[in-house]
Motif scaffolding. Structure first.
Motif, short mmCIF file in Angstrom:
data_model
loop_
_atom_site.label_atom_id
_atom_site.label_comp_id
_atom_site.label_asym_id
_atom_site.label_seq_id
_atom_site.Cartn_x
_atom_site.Cartn_y
_atom_site.Cartn_z
N TRP A 37 0.82 -1.22 0.00
CA TRP A 37 0.00 0.00 0.00
C TRP A 37 0.84 1.26 0.00
N PRO A 38 0.39 2.25 -0.75
CA PRO A 38 -0.66 2.18 -1.75
C PRO A 38 -0.12 1.98 -3.14
N ASN A 39 1.20 2.09 -3.29
CA ASN A 39 1.70 2.30 -4.65
C ASN A 39 3.05 1.67 -4.96
N ASP A 40 3.44 0.65 -4.26
CA ASP A 40 4.72 0.01 -4.55
C ASP A 40 4.49 -1.42 -5.02
N VAL A 41 5.41 -1.89 -5.86
CA VAL A 41 5.45 -3.30 -6.21
C VAL A 41 6.77 -3.84 -5.67
N LEU A 42 6.66 -4.93 -4.92
CA LEU A 42 7.82 -5.61 -4.37
C LEU A 42 8.01 -6.94 -5.08
#
Length: 175
Positions: A37-42
């Motif tokens: 949340w809200p806007n990361d890609v792991l």
């Protein structure tokens, strides 16, 4: 993009962009890409990308940054890139696939509303019950457990005493 009358709330576009980006990355990194949340890609806990929104009147610019060939070495978090993860995706292909995915998810956002986006985001994110540290805009921080998203896409954190807090802003770290 330009907002239209009847569109869901503009801040929920961060979730739209995240779901679209995840859809693209999941094809190239199956089972490894996860939303935070809200806007990361792991990817396997390392930050691969981030999303920022900027609004002016009825215009919203959605900025999506993806580490394609290289990634920074940051002191406070692990990072990675598509190249480091062995994903066969160059910047031009990524842009093409992402433009198509964003268009599809924007259509769903407009047609089905935020709940469809919220469900898709939750399906691609770390599970409910994940321990979190949220650094707040005022400099404070709280620790808690991820308890989902509210109806508008805000983060819900359950504190140790059982209180549920709805967070509209903050820097989230998975513990």
């Amino acid at each position: 993009m330009r907002l239209r009358p009847g569109d869901p709330p503009a801040p929920s576009l961060a979730l739209v962009a995240a779901v679209a980006l995840h859809a693209v990355l999941a094809r190239h990194l199956p089972g490894r890409a996860m939303l935070k949340w809200p806007n990361d890609v792991l990817v396997d806990g390392a930050k691969l990308s981030g999303i920022l929104l900027e609004r002016s009147g009825d215009a919203v610019v959605i900025g999506i940054g993806v580490n394609v060939a290289h990634h920074p070495d940051l002191p406070d978090r692990r990072t990675t890139s598509l190249a480091a993860e062995g994903a066969p995706l160059d910047a031009a292909s990524l842009i093409e696939e992402l433009a198509e995915a964003v268009a599809r998810w924007l259509q769903r956002w407009r047609g089905e509303g935020i709940d469809a986006i919220r469900r898709a985001w939750l399906a691609a994110a770390h599970p409910v019950g994940t321990a979190l540290n949220v650094r707040l805009p005022d400099g404070g921080a709280i620790d808690g457990i991820f308890d989902g998203l509210d109806a508008h896409g805000a983060l819900v954190v359950r504190l140790a005493d059982g209180e549920r807090r709805v967070m509209h802003a903050g820097d989230v770290f998975l513990l």
